[in-house]
Scaffold this motif. Structure first.
Motif: not given
Length: 485
Positions: A348-366
């Motif tokens: 379900q998750v390729n390289f780009k999608k995995g990076g997007y998930i990380a970015a969204l988590i970081a945004l939620a932590l802000y």
């Protein structure tokens, strides 16, 4: 290498062994320029300078730490070159084909924290520049939401989006970006140091920051001893080593694109001991000069550049530091979780999608900003969580397997690395015991000495590695006895 009959739950093109290996010594070197030459890297180096009480002590402590980092990164890098696989796939050899998802997720979560911390640092450089203008200064002062000023939030989001644009075209884009972003900040660091030395009227490598100021600035950092003492110097070296804890795990994500071990070794020697010591030297000189000019301890480079008389020079510094910090985020905190999340959900998750998930988590932590506070404390707490994993993986690869791994079996459900239904219980027992002493006891109890947390990563590596080796030797011995019977 082409993997025949790979299990769909363990394989996609991003997780496959690297086919194109064009990362020469310069690209490996620039992994480190991108990783170190950031606002957080400077902030940490300048903070550690205060613990040393003087320039010579600082260079000795950082030098020792940098040599240790070089040796450890070579261990990880050589494994990446030989196998050609990313970190979560290599972890399957020690934790099992399904068990490897746990260390992958630990590394991914840590990367999300660092992703947010580095993005906040980059946006802070832009905020420092903009607030030189009265309108932005008033907006910054009077408008707040999500627990931050409105200007902070807007700049954070802009930096957050820019990083996603860099990664759009994959790892080759990362390589090209880091090849110029890392050297760019070196130039700006030298400009910063020269500017302050000229204003101070001298080039000083002897600190004249009073001891009472050093004590005040370092009192809550959790580092034992007074500035300049041997206990402080050992702690500085340990914190410097721990700062790279995340990349000890996933440096193979980059080294696997190198053609041979020589490329990794050459890139590492210039990018680590040489580059780290020179970078720290500049940070120390700049800290001394900033004190001489402004009579303040300024350990954030954006704080220094904000004081420049020249708006152009301040803008150049802010933009360069922001770009450099984006560089480390892409290298250290986007690539790793991209592979890690892809490893957990390869279909379900390729390289780009995995990076997007990380970015969204970081945004939620802000809004919570868990990275706010002292640099040394943040580095120790975050780094200690990964020591036990590193200890298990390196003992498994070098002491148990002698550097020989069946790469194809890493992608098969019923192969050598299935262990107990895909989980290697011994690895988790060892890592769990290591985590008790590296993370749980020092951070959540007062059962251990106050200085223990500074060395938490080292305790985690040593204890987990030793327990794993003992358990594996016992299991191998039991297997030999069973075979003879």
């Amino acid at each position: 290498m082409t993997i025949q009959g790979a299990s769909p739950g363990l394989y996609n093109e991003d997780l496959a062994p690297a086919k194109v290996r064009n990362w020469g010594p310069f690209s490996i070197f620039n992994v480190w320029t991108s990783d170190v030459h950031s606002l957080w890297g400077y902030y940490l180096a300048a903070s550690l300078f205060l613990f040393c009480g003087g320039f010579v002590n600082f260079i000795i402590a950082i030098g020792i730490g940098s040599l240790i980092i070089f040796a450890l990164m070579n261990l990880v890098g050589y494994a990446g070159v030989k196998t050609g696989v990313p970190y979560p796939v290599l972890a399957r050899a020690s934790f099992g084909i399904w068990g490897a998802n746990i260390p992958a997720l630990v590394r991914a979560i840590v990367a999300c924290f660092w992703y947010g911390a580095q993005t906040a640092a980059a946006s802070g450089a832009i905020v420092a520049l903009l607030t030189r203008t009265q309108w932005f200064a008033d907006f910054h002062q009077n408008t707040h939401f999500l627990g931050h000023s409105g200007l902070d939030v807007i700049c954070f989001f802009i930096m957050w989006v820019l990083q996603l644009l860099i990664i759009q075209r994959g790892m080759e884009t990362v390589r090209r970006f880091q090849d110029w972003a890392g050297p760019a900040v070196w130039i700006m660091m030298l400009i910063l140091a020269v500017y302050l030395c000229v204003k101070a009227g001298t080039f000083a490598i002897t600190s004249d920051i009073p001891m009472d100021v050093l004590l005040e600035k370092t009192k809550d950092a959790g580092v034992p001893g007074t500035p300049g003492s041997w206990t402080s110097l050992f702690a500085v070296a340990a914190i410097w080593v721990t700062y790279f804890a995340a990349l000890y795990l996933n440096f193979c994500d980059f080294a696997r694109y190198a053609p041979d071990k020589a490329a990794v070794r050459k890139g590492n020697i210039w990018g680590l001991p040489v580059n780290l010591i020179l970078f720290s030297l500049v940070a120390g000189v700049t800290t001394i000069a900033a004190w001489d000019v402004y009579h303040e301890v300024l350990i954030h480079p954006d704080q220094i550049s904000a004081k420049f008389d020249s708006w152009f020079l301040a803008a150049l510094a802010a933009l360069t530091f922001a770009v450099a910090t984006l560089g480390i985020n892409v290298v250290a905190n986007f690539v790793s979780p991209a592979f890690d999340f892809s490893n957990v959900f390869p279909r379900q998750v390729n390289f780009k999608k995995g990076g997007y998930i990380a970015a969204l988590i970081a945004l939620a932590l802000y809004p919570f900003s868990p990275w706010d506070g002292g640099a040394a404390n943040f580095v120790n707490i975050i780094g200690a969580t990964m020591g036990p994993i590193f200890g298990v993986m390196m003992v498994d690869y070098y002491l148990i397997r002698k550097g020989e791994v069946d790469v194809e079996a890493l992608y098969h459900e019923d192969g050598e690395f299935r262990f107990q239904n895909g989980w290697h219980v011994n690895a988790f027992i060892a890592a769990g015991i290591g985590a008790i002493f590296s993370t749980i006891l020092p951070n959540f109890t007062d059962w251990l000495p106050a200085w223990w947390g500074v060395y938490g990563w080292f305790f985690g590596v040593a204890i987990a590695g030793a327990v794993y080796y003992a358990l594996r030797q016992a299991a191998l011995g039991a297997g030999v006895k069973a075979a003879k019977a």
